[in-house]
Scaffold this motif. Structure first.
Motif, PDB file in Angstrom:
ATOM      1  N   ASP A  81       0.844  -1.190   0.000  1.00 47.45           N
ATOM      2  CA  ASP A  81       0.000   0.000   0.000  1.00 47.45           C
ATOM      3  C   ASP A  81       0.883   1.245   0.000  1.00 47.45           C
ATOM      4  O   ASP A  81       1.739   1.406   0.883  1.00 47.45           O
ATOM      5  CB  ASP A  81      -0.912  -0.003   1.228  1.00 47.45           C
ATOM      6  N   PRO A  82       0.712   2.162  -0.980  1.00 46.89           N
ATOM      7  CA  PRO A  82       1.568   3.356  -1.045  1.00 46.89           C
ATOM      8  C   PRO A  82       1.573   4.174   0.244  1.00 46.89           C
ATOM      9  O   PRO A  82       2.610   4.746   0.606  1.00 46.89           O
ATOM     10  CB  PRO A  82       0.955   4.157  -2.203  1.00 46.89           C
ATOM     11  N   LYS A  83       0.446   4.197   0.959  1.00 49.38           N
ATOM     12  CA  LYS A  83       0.398   4.958   2.212  1.00 49.38           C
ATOM     13  C   LYS A  83       1.332   4.341   3.251  1.00 49.38           C
ATOM     14  O   LYS A  83       2.068   5.054   3.946  1.00 49.38           O
ATOM     15  CB  LYS A  83      -1.032   4.992   2.744  1.00 49.38           C
ATOM     16  N   ASP A  84       1.281   3.025   3.353  1.00 47.67           N
ATOM     17  CA  ASP A  84       2.156   2.345   4.320  1.00 47.67           C
ATOM     18  C   ASP A  84       3.625   2.491   3.938  1.00 47.67           C
ATOM     19  O   ASP A  84       4.488   2.718   4.794  1.00 47.67           O
ATOM     20  CB  ASP A  84       1.790   0.861   4.403  1.00 47.67           C
ATOM     21  N   ILE A  85       3.896   2.349   2.626  1.00 40.80           N
ATOM     22  CA  ILE A  85       5.287   2.461   2.161  1.00 40.80           C
ATOM     23  C   ILE A  85       5.816   3.867   2.417  1.00 40.80           C
ATOM     24  O   ILE A  85       6.951   4.055   2.889  1.00 40.80           O
ATOM     25  CB  ILE A  85       5.379   2.102   0.666  1.00 40.80           C
TER      26      ILE A  85
ATOM     27  N   VAL B 131      11.173  -6.732   6.528  1.00 41.12           N
ATOM     28  CA  VAL B 131      10.646  -6.374   5.206  1.00 41.12           C
ATOM     29  C   VAL B 131      11.370  -7.172   4.122  1.00 41.12           C
ATOM     30  O   VAL B 131      12.583  -7.054   3.947  1.00 41.12           O
ATOM     31  CB  VAL B 131      10.787  -4.858   4.943  1.00 41.12           C
ATOM     32  N   GLU B 132      10.611  -7.980   3.397  1.00 43.66           N
ATOM     33  CA  GLU B 132      11.163  -8.807   2.318  1.00 43.66           C
ATOM     34  C   GLU B 132      10.719  -8.346   0.937  1.00 43.66           C
ATOM     35  O   GLU B 132      11.370  -8.669  -0.053  1.00 43.66           O
ATOM     36  CB  GLU B 132      10.738 -10.266   2.511  1.00 43.66           C
ATOM     37  N   ALA B 133       9.600  -7.632   0.868  1.00 35.99           N
ATOM     38  CA  ALA B 133       9.060  -7.249  -0.441  1.00 35.99           C
ATOM     39  C   ALA B 133       8.431  -5.866  -0.371  1.00 35.99           C
ATOM     40  O   ALA B 133       7.710  -5.553   0.582  1.00 35.99           O
ATOM     41  CB  ALA B 133       8.031  -8.273  -0.917  1.00 35.99           C
ATOM     42  N   ILE B 134       8.687  -5.039  -1.376  1.00 32.22           N
ATOM     43  CA  ILE B 134       8.041  -3.728  -1.537  1.00 32.22           C
ATOM     44  C   ILE B 134       7.569  -3.634  -2.981  1.00 32.22           C
ATOM     45  O   ILE B 134       8.374  -3.724  -3.912  1.00 32.22           O
ATOM     46  CB  ILE B 134       9.005  -2.564  -1.228  1.00 32.22           C
ATOM     47  N   PHE B 135       6.269  -3.462  -3.160  1.00 31.20           N
ATOM     48  CA  PHE B 135       5.685  -3.245  -4.481  1.00 31.20           C
ATOM     49  C   PHE B 135       4.952  -1.906  -4.424  1.00 31.20           C
ATOM     50  O   PHE B 135       3.888  -1.793  -3.808  1.00 31.20           O
ATOM     51  CB  PHE B 135       4.720  -4.383  -4.852  1.00 31.20           C
ATOM     52  N   LEU B 136       5.513  -0.890  -5.083  1.00 31.67           N
ATOM     53  CA  LEU B 136       5.004   0.471  -4.983  1.00 31.67           C
ATOM     54  C   LEU B 136       4.466   0.946  -6.322  1.00 31.67           C
ATOM     55  O   LEU B 136       5.214   1.072  -7.291  1.00 31.67           O
ATOM     56  CB  LEU B 136       6.124   1.405  -4.498  1.00 31.67           C
ATOM     57  N   ASP B 137       3.156   1.208  -6.366  1.00 31.50           N
ATOM     58  CA  ASP B 137       2.505   1.749  -7.565  1.00 31.50           C
ATOM     59  C   ASP B 137       2.516   3.263  -7.472  1.00 31.50           C
ATOM     60  O   ASP B 137       1.802   3.855  -6.664  1.00 31.50           O
ATOM     61  CB  ASP B 137       1.070   1.219  -7.663  1.00 31.50           C
ATOM     62  N   MET B 138       3.315   3.907  -8.313  1.00 35.88           N
ATOM     63  CA  MET B 138       3.471   5.347  -8.246  1.00 35.88           C
ATOM     64  C   MET B 138       2.240   6.110  -8.743  1.00 35.88           C
ATOM     65  O   MET B 138       2.090   7.293  -8.465  1.00 35.88           O
ATOM     66  CB  MET B 138       4.706   5.780  -9.056  1.00 35.88           C
TER      67      MET B 138
ATOM     68  N   ARG C  93      13.915  -9.009  -0.715  1.00 35.90           N
ATOM     69  CA  ARG C  93      14.005  -9.988  -1.815  1.00 35.90           C
ATOM     70  C   ARG C  93      13.375  -9.480  -3.108  1.00 35.90           C
ATOM     71  O   ARG C  93      13.869  -9.732  -4.207  1.00 35.90           O
ATOM     72  CB  ARG C  93      13.251 -11.277  -1.445  1.00 35.90           C
ATOM     73  N   LEU C  94      12.242  -8.804  -2.961  1.00 38.02           N
ATOM     74  CA  LEU C  94      11.437  -8.390  -4.105  1.00 38.02           C
ATOM     75  C   LEU C  94      11.188  -6.891  -4.013  1.00 38.02           C
ATOM     76  O   LEU C  94      10.607  -6.409  -3.032  1.00 38.02           O
ATOM     77  CB  LEU C  94      10.091  -9.142  -4.105  1.00 38.02           C
ATOM     78  N   PHE C  95      11.606  -6.156  -5.030  1.00 38.85           N
ATOM     79  CA  PHE C  95      11.515  -4.694  -4.981  1.00 38.85           C
ATOM     80  C   PHE C  95      11.027  -4.201  -6.335  1.00 38.85           C
ATOM     81  O   PHE C  95      11.712  -4.377  -7.351  1.00 38.85           O
ATOM     82  CB  PHE C  95      12.892  -4.111  -4.644  1.00 38.85           C
ATOM     83  N   LYS C  96       9.812  -3.593  -6.334  1.00 39.18           N
ATOM     84  CA  LYS C  96       9.233  -3.140  -7.590  1.00 39.18           C
ATOM     85  C   LYS C  96       8.649  -1.745  -7.421  1.00 39.18           C
ATOM     86  O   LYS C  96       7.813  -1.503  -6.547  1.00 39.18           O
ATOM     87  CB  LYS C  96       8.139  -4.105  -8.064  1.00 39.18           C
ATOM     88  N   ILE C  97       9.070  -0.832  -8.295  1.00 41.58           N
ATOM     89  CA  ILE C  97       8.486   0.507  -8.385  1.00 41.58           C
ATOM     90  C   ILE C  97       7.960   0.644  -9.809  1.00 41.58           C
ATOM     91  O   ILE C  97       8.717   0.503 -10.783  1.00 41.58           O
ATOM     92  CB  ILE C  97       9.538   1.595  -8.083  1.00 41.58           C
ATOM     93  N   TYR C  98       6.665   0.907  -9.921  1.00 39.79           N
ATOM     94  CA  TYR C  98       6.046   0.862 -11.245  1.00 39.79           C
ATOM     95  C   TYR C  98       4.875   1.834 -11.343  1.00 39.79           C
ATOM     96  O   TYR C  98       4.407   2.376 -10.345  1.00 39.79           O
ATOM     97  CB  TYR C  98       5.567  -0.562 -11.541  1.00 39.79           C
TER      98      TYR C  98
END
Length: 813
Positions: free
Chosen positions: A237-241, A254-261, A281-286
């Motif tokens: 969730d972008p708010k949490d991130i 924290v093992e994974a961050i998926f951030l929808d810009m 382990r998993l890092f995505k900014i998209y």
């Protein structure tokens, strides 16, 4: 009872096996031992017995060897609303003030019976504001009772399976199964288990899950530290991130961050904020809305300080669209990296010095317009995909590419400075797809013909390329060859050997004058496209030997004059496009295209007629002759053409249709727009029993509409706009299911037949611009379907009082 003494139960069932025909229902079976004790095999039960088992575990049923299994689908809308209302209102439909709220609940639950029952009971007797408040809370905090039931399946998983499930819930819903398997350890077996336990669903290879299962999984991630997202294992969730990074709350959990810009506000990325996330382990900014289309313009990239660093020791997946620095951080490790995706970045070079990325399988730098070099590729021995499409500053491919023995995809498309390929490319023994579109390559190197595994070769818009070597036929496994829009490409090579795998060939937009007769050696060719080849005048007669050809497109080959005689049956050809060519006629041998379904001849301005053999095309479904301005005569139909459903003769100069048009027995759509020489239709038109749409608009010399001698029950749409008819026959009433009648600008029309009111299904009647229409007929019976009537621009002085019989009229102009 089973838990206390399962063997006693087994003995009891065996004792009665020869005497009882039983109905046995075993509900919520969760392990194989239960089945073995309660229903060990067919021999336990008498003839005619039925054993029904419900379970959350498909694998358990498979191992036990059940005769048949059925997956219970989610309830549809009608059943969902009924079940909800039975618990919320003690009736089958919602109360009037609660219709929209009930729909919101049904959409939220998506057909899960348990959730409908629980929420319906919870909402029983509550006011509208209480419903609204409850729905808002559900979005933030899922119902505990529903979550606890769903969690039973999760609790039955082992530790690895649970971790895979949480990865999918937080990161990979909607992904292709193969992509997840590549990135997550042990995922292949884990996904199978999750599917068997109905926690996920595989639609083809796409992983989906019920929204409530997704919420359950995310709640598990939040559960121990609901107010401290920095201690969650996965962030989505972008708010949490934003909170975690702003407050520097991140931890080693924290093992994974998926951030929808697209759904986030500005976020500050600092080295300090990431410092304690050492197990990432998993890092995505998209940008889910598309990086280049966000807010209608190119997305603003996250600005990072030049010394920005982030943990990479455990990284398996790094996807950062619009990465703004010129290279990855100096501390970047990548030892465990499997996929690196830096699309649309500012990268000039990936890193300083050498790095050994033994695990890396996918490298995507597409759209990185500043990239001027690719790192030494020998340090990535397991690379399978390399994508640098649109890297406009890249002017060469390093010879080390030859070390990539496992590379299956190489995309160099739109790299507009690349002039050549290294000779070492011949060592890419696993390469299946090669894209070199829009490069400035003048000649394909001979080494390319050593790519024995190549299946797709795309060379579109290589403006400097003039020809291919005949060595192309050495690519024995080539399935698709794309050569479109190469404006200087003049000659397609002789095919010296059979190419048994080639199925698609696109030469559209080239300047070839002819195809070699050896085209026949492309024996498995299915799709041949030659659109807009303006120098092409004919095809070789050997074309008929392409026995598997299904589609042939010669549209807008403006100098194409002659279609060859078909000397042999071409049973597979289904679609033939000759739009915009200058052919004068089709050969009578067209009948040998026995399975032709689509014949397009739009704007063939030299075409005057069709051969009579056209009626032998028994599978023809669509025939388009629109804008063939010199087409004068439609041939007699000597035999039934039972498949023809769509015929377009718009813009032709035909004067009449043959009476044999009746043999087009299944014609559904007949278009005759702007056939200005057409004066009448044959009386046999009424025998087209399946005709649904007849368009005669703009036939300015059409004077009469024929008598309808029999019911035309399928005709729903009739357009006579712009014709010069003076009246409609009273037999119009036989168009019993006509729904739309258009008579716009019929300036000679003075009245309508009184029988018009018998058109009981007429919904729309448009008489606008009928400047000589003086009277509107009496409506003698109800016309319950008529909703729209336009009399604008007519010269009627009054409407009859019987207009009241148009009871459902919604629009009167």
């Amino acid at each position: 009872m089973l838990e206390k003494d399962p063997k006693t139960t087994q003995v009891d069932l065996n004792y009665n096996k020869n005497f009882l025909m039983v109905l046995l229902i075993l509900d919520d079976v969760d392990n194989l031992e239960q089945l073995e004790f309660l229903a060990g095999g067919h021999s336990w039960f008498g003839p005619g017995s039925r054993i029904i088992i419900t379970s959350r575990d498909q694998h358990c049923l498979n191992v036990h060897g059940v005769d048949a299994s059925y997956k219970v689908e989610a309830l549809n809308y009608k059943a969902s609303i009924q079940l909800l209302c039975q618990h919320a209102f003690k009736q089958n439909i919602p109360q009037s003030d609660y219709v929209d709220l009930s729909n919101h609940v049904v959409n939220y639950v998506k057909g899960l019976p348990l959730a409908l029952e629980v929420l319906g009971s919870f909402l029983f007797g509550k006011s509208v504001p209480e419903w609204e408040n409850a729905l808002q809370k559900l979005k933030e905090n899922p119902n505990i009772k529903v979550q606890n039931v769903l969690k039973i399946s999760f609790d039955g998983l082992d530790k690895k399976e649970q971790e895979i499930f949480l990865d999918i819930v937080c990161c990979f819903k909607g992904w292709n199964k193969n992509d997840v398997t590549r990135l997550v350890k042990h995922a292949e077996i884990g996904i199978r288990v999750l599917s068997d336990k109905c926690l996920i669903t595989l639609c083809g290879n796409t992983i989906t899950m019920h929204d409530l299962v997704e919420e359950m999984g995310r709640e598990i991630v939040r559960h121990k530290h609901p107010e401290e997202p920095g201690k969650w294992s996965r962030l989505w969730d972008p708010k949490d991130i934003s909170l975690v990074l702003r407050k520097k709350m991140g931890t080693k959990a924290v093992e994974a961050i998926f951030l929808d810009m697209c759904t986030s506000r500005e976020i500050s990325f600092t080295t300090e904020a990431f410092k304690r996330m050492g197990r990432l382990r998993l890092f995505k900014i998209y940008w889910s809305c598309g990086f280049l289309n966000y807010m209608g313009k190119r997305c603003q990239k996250l600005l990072l300080s030049e010394d920005f660093e982030f943990p990479s020791d455990y990284l398996r997946y790094l996807h950062w669209e619009g990465y703004s620095l010129k290279s990855l951080p100096s501390n970047f490790d990548g030892e465990n990296l499997i996929e690196l995706n830096l699309q649309h970045s500012n990268i000039e070079h990936l890193w300083q010095g050498k790095k050994y990325l033994e695990e890396l399988k996918i490298l995507n730098l597409s759209g990185s317009q500043q990239l001027n070099e690719i790192p030494h590729l020998s340090n990535m021995p397991n690379l399978e995909q390399l994508d640098v499409e649109g890297c406009r500053s890249l002017d060469n491919v390093d010879s080390s590419i030859g070390f990539l023995k496992k590379l299956t995809l190489l995309n160099l498309g739109r790299c507009q400075k690349i002039r050549s390929l290294p000779s070492t490319i011949q060592n890419l023994v696993s390469l299946k797809s090669l894209y070199i579109d829009e490069t400035v390559i003048e000649k394909l190197p001979s080494s390319i013909y050593h790519l024995t595994s190549l299946q797709l070769l795309s060379i579109n818009e290589c403006k400097n390329l003039r020809s291919l070597s005949s060595s192309i036929c050495r690519l024995k496994y080539l399935e698709k060859l794309y050569l479109s829009d190469i404006s200087n490409f003049e000659t397609f090579p002789e095919i010296m050997e059979v190419m048994e795998c080639l199925k698609a060939l696109d030469l559209s937009g080239t300047c070839i004058k002819e195809l070699p007769s050896s085209i026949e050696f492309l024996k498995q060719l299915v799709d041949l496209r030659l659109v807009n080849c303006e120098n092409l005048r004919s095809l070789p007669s050997s074309i008929c030997r392409l026995k598997y050809l299904q589609e042939l497109d010669l549209s807008y080959c403006s100098n194409f004059e002659t279609f060859p005689e078909i000397m042999e049956v071409m049973e597979c050809l289904e679609s033939l496009h000759l739009n915009g060519t200058c052919i004068k006629e089709l050969p009578s041998s067209i009948e040998f295209l026995k399975h032709l379904a689509y014949l397009w001849l739009v704007k063939c301005e030299n075409l005057r007629s069709l051969p009579s053999s056209i009626c032998r095309l028994k599978y023809l479904e669509q025939l388009d002759l629109s804008d063939c301005s010199n087409f004068e005569t439609f041939p007699e139909i000597m035999e039934d053409m039972e498949c023809l459903k769509w015929l377009d003769l718009s813009g032709t100069c035909i004067k009449e249709l043959p009476s044999s048009i009746e043999f087009l027995k299944h014609l559904a759509d007949l278009q005759l727009v702007k056939c200005e020489n057409l004066r009448s239709l044959p009386s046999s038109i009424y025998r087209l029993k399946y005709l649904e749409k007849l368009n005669l608009s703009g036939c300015s010399n059409l004077e009469t509409f024929p008598e309808i001698m029999e019911d035309m029950e399928c005709l729903k749409w009739l357009d006579l706009s712009g014709t010069c008819i003076k009246e409609l026959t009273s037999s119009i009433e036989f168009l019993k299911h006509l729904a739309d009648l258009q008579l716009v600008k019929c300036e000679n029309l003075r009245s309508l037949p009184s029988s018009i009111y018998r058109l009981k299904y007429l919904e729309k009647l448009n008489l606008s611009g009928c400047s000589n229409l003086e009277t509107f007929p009496e409506i003698m019976e109800d016309m319950e379907c008529l909703k729209w009537l336009d009399l604008s621009g007519t010269c009627i002085k009054e409407l009859p009082s019987s207009i009241e019989f148009l009871k459902h009229l919604a629009s009167l102009r």
